[in-house]
Design an enzyme around this catalytic site. Structure first.
Site, short mmCIF file in Angstrom:
data_model
loop_
_atom_site.label_atom_id
_atom_site.label_comp_id
_atom_site.label_asym_id
_atom_site.label_seq_id
_atom_site.Cartn_x
_atom_site.Cartn_y
_atom_site.Cartn_z
N LYS A 1 46.51 -47.95 -16.57
CA LYS A 1 45.95 -47.87 -15.21
C LYS A 1 45.09 -49.10 -14.97
CE LYS A 1 45.72 -44.89 -11.71
NZ LYS A 1 46.61 -43.80 -11.28
N ASP B 1 47.80 -46.69 -6.11
CA ASP B 1 46.94 -45.50 -6.28
C ASP B 1 46.00 -45.56 -5.08
OD1 ASP B 1 46.07 -43.28 -8.37
OD2 ASP B 1 44.21 -44.21 -7.73
N1 LIG Z 1 49.84 -42.65 -4.92
C1 LIG Z 1 50.44 -42.05 -5.93
O1 LIG Z 1 51.65 -42.18 -6.15
C2 LIG Z 1 49.66 -41.15 -6.83
C3 LIG Z 1 48.35 -40.81 -6.55
N2 LIG Z 1 47.71 -39.89 -7.34
C4 LIG Z 1 46.35 -39.49 -7.07
O2 LIG Z 1 46.30 -38.89 -5.76
C5 LIG Z 1 44.99 -39.08 -5.18
C6 LIG Z 1 45.16 -39.70 -3.80
O3 LIG Z 1 45.82 -40.95 -3.93
P1 LIG Z 1 46.57 -41.65 -2.72
O4 LIG Z 1 46.95 -40.64 -1.71
O5 LIG Z 1 47.60 -42.53 -3.31
O6 LIG Z 1 45.43 -42.59 -2.15
P2 LIG Z 1 45.18 -43.07 -0.64
O7 LIG Z 1 44.30 -44.25 -0.76
O8 LIG Z 1 46.46 -43.19 0.07
O9 LIG Z 1 44.39 -41.85 0.01
C7 LIG Z 1 43.25 -41.35 -0.59
C8 LIG Z 1 42.67 -40.25 0.27
O10 LIG Z 1 41.66 -39.58 -0.45
C9 LIG Z 1 40.40 -39.79 0.21
N3 LIG Z 1 39.37 -40.14 -0.78
C10 LIG Z 1 39.44 -41.16 -1.66
N4 LIG Z 1 38.31 -41.22 -2.39
C11 LIG Z 1 37.53 -40.24 -1.93
C12 LIG Z 1 36.25 -39.79 -2.27
N5 LIG Z 1 35.52 -40.38 -3.24
N6 LIG Z 1 35.76 -38.71 -1.61
C13 LIG Z 1 36.50 -38.09 -0.63
N7 LIG Z 1 37.72 -38.50 -0.26
C14 LIG Z 1 38.23 -39.55 -0.90
C15 LIG Z 1 40.62 -40.96 1.13
O11 LIG Z 1 39.68 -40.93 2.19
P3 LIG Z 1 38.92 -42.29 2.64
O12 LIG Z 1 39.93 -43.03 3.47
O13 LIG Z 1 37.76 -41.82 3.41
O14 LIG Z 1 38.55 -43.00 1.38
C16 LIG Z 1 42.06 -40.76 1.55
O15 LIG Z 1 42.16 -39.80 2.55
C17 LIG Z 1 44.22 -39.91 -6.20
O16 LIG Z 1 43.52 -39.04 -7.06
C18 LIG Z 1 45.32 -40.61 -6.99
O17 LIG Z 1 44.90 -41.00 -8.27
C19 LIG Z 1 48.35 -39.27 -8.38
C20 LIG Z 1 49.64 -39.58 -8.70
C21 LIG Z 1 50.36 -40.62 -8.00
O1 LIG Z 2 53.90 -44.92 -10.01
C1 LIG Z 2 53.14 -45.28 -10.88
O2 LIG Z 2 53.41 -46.11 -11.73
C2 LIG Z 2 51.73 -44.74 -10.98
C3 LIG Z 2 51.41 -43.53 -10.24
C4 LIG Z 2 49.99 -43.19 -10.57
O3 LIG Z 2 49.12 -44.03 -10.47
C5 LIG Z 2 49.66 -41.88 -11.08
O4 LIG Z 2 50.55 -41.16 -11.52
O5 LIG Z 2 48.46 -41.52 -11.09
#
Ligand SMILES: NC(=O)C1=CN([C@@H]2O[C@H](COP(=O)(O)OP(=O)(O)OC[C@H]3O[C@@H](n4cnc5c(N)ncnc54)[C@H](OP(=O)(O)O)[C@@H]3O)[C@@H](O)[C@H]2O)C=CC1
Ligand SMILES: O=C(O)CCC(=O)C(=O)O
Length: 449
Positions: free
Chosen positions: A130, A170
């Site tokens: 990561k 992420d």
């Molecule tokens: N993208 C992927 O493929 C994957 C993502 N994840 C996990 O999913 C989660 C969301 O990721 P993703 O959707 O990609 O990210 P994005 O940046 O697309 O969206 C994140 C969302 O979560 C909110 N958020 C982030 N930090 C905080 C915080 N500290 N407190 C409250 N709200 C928060 C953001 O709001 P704001 O705009 O206000 O910051 C936004 O709405 C994370 O935990 C990530 O690690 C897991 C597996 C794969």
């Molecule tokens: O697609 C990837 O390589 C990473 C996705 C990711 O960051 C996660 O699984 O938390």
């Protein structure tokens, strides 16, 4: 904290605390895995002999670097970049990049550690890693984002490669940022190497379904947990937190399966729309216009925006935290259970505190931990790498079918492993043990490295 860490494993955890001071999220993630591993050492004494747990808790390589960049007014800024290459026993390091001001080494290490077991559960040949930066993309212009991404990649590129380390997105890193980083990698190396990053644009090596994969996959996982209990999404009231990539495609799949999603959020507040969320509007606001979720209520007068609201106080039957770590604490978990939640599937990484996990397990609800439930994103990244390797591009239908099958397999593996180890229905144990054993066996096979 749960007192159930095995006495043979406890000294290993104490050593992790000593060697990694102040990295509280990393400690939390390690402890949760180690709590499951006592019985594994009984069945596999060779893992203790070879010090597999001690080795798995120590990253193979940690890279920390300076990222200087200039804003649109010519001011110079310095951020810190990270890449933690945690474990490459099953394949090249694989895992996303997070750009968020809260990022420090402890966050990247927790995410990289989780990624080892998650990637193992996918059954695909990917190791765990990561990275990210404490850069805050909010309010930055497109040019500022590009300059930052180029500077970040100017240092990171030397550590990457399709057989070495393959980042993706992420929090704060989506298709736009991957594009700028890919462009800079290509420019510096003079190589068109599509397999070096995933989450790419569909015209230049990306895979259909990667954008949707984490949310869709998490929903497939919850669907499988519901089926075990002779339940289904159809007609269920669902609550999703966040309004980013994972949240949006979780909501989409819930709606496709007949559920009704009534909430989403960002770090400023919560939207509650009792008649069901308007997903097209959310996509327009977040994916196209990059606005705050508060604006949703300007278009739907019957929706409520609750500044700094607690989303978990709104009653629901299925909860899918999809924002960030530790967003559900013990009290929130108890509120969800009291209000009748029957399933929780984690789209985010480690969104529930240890106290919250305990509440869900004791209430015997269907609880799918992130490293299993949200594995669809990285799994589809591995499918993107497969397509890149054979210079192919699959259809949406075929790729989604592969994703659905992978999520079903992950569910069944976790379910069966939990049973085998005497904790039926405990997907936390199932995911930790099944994810660990595969990596541990590979580490034994590879010798002391
Ligand atoms: N993208 C992927 O493929 C994957 C993502 N994840 C996990 O999913 C989660 C969301 O990721 P993703 O959707 O990609 O990210 P994005 O940046 O697309 O969206 C994140 C969302 O979560 C909110 N958020 C982030 N930090 C905080 C915080 N500290 N407190 C409250 N709200 C928060 C953001 O709001 P704001 O705009 O206000 O910051 C936004 O709405 C994370 O935990 C990530 O690690 C897991 C597996 C794969
Ligand atoms: O697609 C990837 O390589 C990473 C996705 C990711 O960051 C996660 O699984 O938390």
């Amino acid at each position: 904290m749960s007192p159930q860490i095995d006495e043979k494993v406890e000294p290993i955890f104490q050593e992790v605390l000593k060697r990694n001071p102040g990295e509280v999220e990393f400690h939390q993630a390690v402890r949760e895995v180690l709590e499951s591993l006592g019985p594994v050492l009984v069945k596999h004494p060779e893992f203790a002999d070879r010090k597999i747990i001690e080795r798995i808790c120590e990253p193979e390589r940690q890279i920390i670097f300076r990222v200087p960049w200039q804003d649109d007014n010519g001011n110079v800024h310095i951020n810190r970049g990270f890449r933690v290459e945690f474990n490459s026993s099953l394949g090249p390091f694989k895992g996303g990049l997070r750009f968020h001001p809260s990022v420090y080494l402890g966050i990247i290490k927790f995410l990289g550690f989780e990624q080892i077991f998650k990637n193992s559960l996918t059954g695909l040949p990917i190791g765990g890693g990561k990275g990210g930066s404490d850069f805050d993309p909010k309010g930055k212009s497109d040019n500022e984002i590009m300059r930052f991404c180029q500077s970040f990649m100017t240092e990171l590129y030397r550590h990457l490669g399709e057989h070495t380390d393959v980042p993706a997105g992420d929090i704060g890193v989506g298709g736009r940022e991957i594009g700028y980083m890919f462009g800079q990698y290509k420019r510096i190396t003079n190589r068109y190497e599509p397999g070096v990053l995933t989450g790419k644009g569909l015209d230049w090596g990306g895979s259909l379904v990667r954008t949707e994969a984490t949310g869709y996959g998490a929903t497939f996982f919850v669907d499988a947990m519901l089926k075990v209990r002779k339940e289904a999404f159809d007609g269920k009231i669902c609550s999703v937190s966040g309004s980013g990539n994972v949240a949006i495609y979780t909501i989409e799949k819930i709606h496709q399966l007949g559920g009704k999603c009534i909430t989403c959020s960002d770090s400023n507040g919560v939207i509650y729309h009792e008649k069901g969320l308007d997903l097209n509007l959310i996509k327009q606001l977040k994916e196209v216009e990059r606005r705050r979720i508060e604006d949703y209520a300007k278009y739907h007068k019957d929706a409520k925006y609750i500044p700094n609201g607690n989303i978990w106080e709104i009653p629901c039957q299925v909860a899918m935290p999809s924002a960030t770590q530790n967003e559900i604490n013990g009290k929130d978990a108890a509120t969800l259970v009291k209000n009748g939640v029957i399933a929780v599937g984690e789209g985010a990484n480690m969104p529930t505190t240890p106290e919250g996990v305990k509440v869900f397990l004791e209430a015997n609800i269907a609880y799918g931990p992130g490293k299993a439930a949200n594995a669809g994103g990285v799994a589809t990244s591995a499918l993107e790498m497969q397509q890149n390797a054979c210079r192919d591009a699959w259809t949406f239908e075929y790729t989604e079918q592969r994703l659905a099958q992978i999520m079903k397999n992950i569910h069944d593996t976790c379910y069966q492993t939990a049973e085998e180890y005497g904790t039926p229905g405990n997907y936390v144990n199932g995911a930790n043990i099944a994810g660990f054993i595969k990596v541990a066996k590979a580490m034994v096979a590879h010798g002391l490295i």
